[in-house]
Design an enzyme around this catalytic site. Structure first.
Site, PDB file in Angstrom:
ATOM      1  N   GLU A 108       0.759   3.782   2.221  1.00 56.38           N
ATOM      2  CA  GLU A 108       1.119   4.296   3.313  1.00 56.38           C
ATOM      3  C   GLU A 108       2.706   3.341   3.679  1.00 56.38           C
ATOM      4  O   GLU A 108       3.653   3.790   4.585  1.00 56.38           O
ATOM      5  CB  GLU A 108       0.301   4.176   4.052  1.00 56.38           C
ATOM      6  CG  GLU A 108      -0.934   5.134   4.486  1.00 56.38           C
ATOM      7  CD  GLU A 108      -1.902   3.791   3.889  1.00 56.38           C
ATOM      8  OE1 GLU A 108      -3.724   4.031   3.731  1.00 56.38           O
ATOM      9  OE2 GLU A 108      -1.679   3.162   2.331  1.00 56.38           O
ATOM     10  N   HIS A 139       0.342  -1.373  -0.294  1.00 58.35           N
ATOM     11  CA  HIS A 139      -0.151  -0.028   0.387  1.00 58.35           C
ATOM     12  C   HIS A 139       1.190   1.156   0.092  1.00 58.35           C
ATOM     13  O   HIS A 139       1.887   1.151   0.545  1.00 58.35           O
ATOM     14  CB  HIS A 139      -0.561   0.214   1.000  1.00 58.35           C
ATOM     15  CG  HIS A 139      -1.986  -0.876   1.065  1.00 58.35           C
ATOM     16  ND1 HIS A 139      -3.031  -0.996   2.216  1.00 58.35           N
ATOM     17  CD2 HIS A 139      -2.242  -2.303   0.496  1.00 58.35           C
ATOM     18  CE1 HIS A 139      -3.550  -1.828   1.892  1.00 58.35           C
ATOM     19  NE2 HIS A 139      -3.437  -2.600   0.414  1.00 58.35           N
ATOM     20  N   CYS A 178      -6.019   1.998   6.049  1.00 61.48           N
ATOM     21  CA  CYS A 178      -6.184   0.557   6.433  1.00 61.48           C
ATOM     22  C   CYS A 178      -6.406  -0.351   8.394  1.00 61.48           C
ATOM     23  O   CYS A 178      -4.670   0.841   8.360  1.00 61.48           O
ATOM     24  CB  CYS A 178      -6.336  -0.802   5.242  1.00 61.48           C
ATOM     25  SG  CYS A 178      -4.424  -0.849   5.255  1.00 61.48           S
ATOM     26  N   CYS A 224      -2.184  -0.648   7.352  1.00 63.47           N
ATOM     27  CA  CYS A 224      -1.629   0.320   7.630  1.00 63.47           C
ATOM     28  C   CYS A 224      -1.026   1.297   8.694  1.00 63.47           C
ATOM     29  O   CYS A 224      -0.271   1.799   9.256  1.00 63.47           O
ATOM     30  CB  CYS A 224      -1.872   1.830   6.137  1.00 63.47           C
ATOM     31  SG  CYS A 224      -1.526   0.661   4.404  1.00 63.47           S
TER      32      CYS A 224
END
Length: 212
Positions: free
Chosen positions: A121, A119, A149, A152
């Protein structure tokens, strides 16, 4: 009107000491970021000269800091999200900032890397830690286009990042809905350029449905 002379040295330093003799400054950047930072600095100088026309010195640093607000850095995250869109990745982008300087830029790469953890992040956390030479991101701010999420948010907990600024909510799988705990010292702010971030996600999935 004064002539502003900007020089990029061979070692990757941007020297603007001739722009305003009263307030010389030197911005050091990594070679890979020179052109991006030049673009940002020239944008700021252009706006400052317009705002301070007629004054003895156009380099108003108070005004410059005011321009480096949450919207400014969220636009950088949205640029990363656009890059993800072009790669057929879910368009989420992130940047990490310290002292008004972007030290990490990242976007979703789960499809490219075949990695569910890739992801925006997560990539930004790793890049920022490498940049500062330490695993803790104290005094740093993460700007991300969509609410983090659970995964993260957990990584951000361990990084001890000082602040998280997100654009649009993830009503189904976001850390708020799932009640994921952040570090006690981490502050979180949402809704910054939320419409732009949500529109990009919506446009991506409409395109995916049309292609299928």
């Amino acid at each position: 009107m004064r002539c502003i002379k900007n020089v990029v040295k061979g070692n990757g330093e941007f020297n603007n000491t001739q722009a305003c003799p009263q307030m010389p400054f030197l911005v050091s950047v990594r070679r890979a970021q020179v052109f991006s930072d030049l673009q940002e600095i020239l944008f700021l100088i252009t706006n400052l000269t317009s705002a301070n026309k007629g004054t003895s010195c156009y380099c108003n640093f108070a005004s410059m800091e005011n321009m480096l607000d949450d919207n400014f850095f969220m636009k950088k995250a949205l640029q990363e999200a656009e890059i993800a869109f072009e790669k057929n990745e879910v368009p989420i982008g992130a940047v990490i900032v310290i002292d008004n300087r972007v030290i990490a830029r990242a976007h979703n790469l789960t499809e490219t890397l075949n990695d569910v953890t890739a992801h925006a992040e997560m990539q930004a956390i790793t890049a920022a830690a490498n940049f500062i030479g330490g695993k803790y991101l104290r005094d740093c701010t993460l700007y991300v286009t969509i609410e983090p999420c659970q995964m993260c948010a957990g990584a951000l907990y361990w990084s001890q990042i000082s602040k998280i600024v997100y654009g649009a909510r993830d009503e189904d799988r976001g850390c708020i809905k799932l009640q994921t705990k952040l570090h006690p010292k981490t502050k979180m702010k949402g809704g910054v350029m939320a419409e732009e971030a949500a529109e990009l996600i919506k446009r991506f999935f409409i395109q995916k449905r049309n292609l299928n």
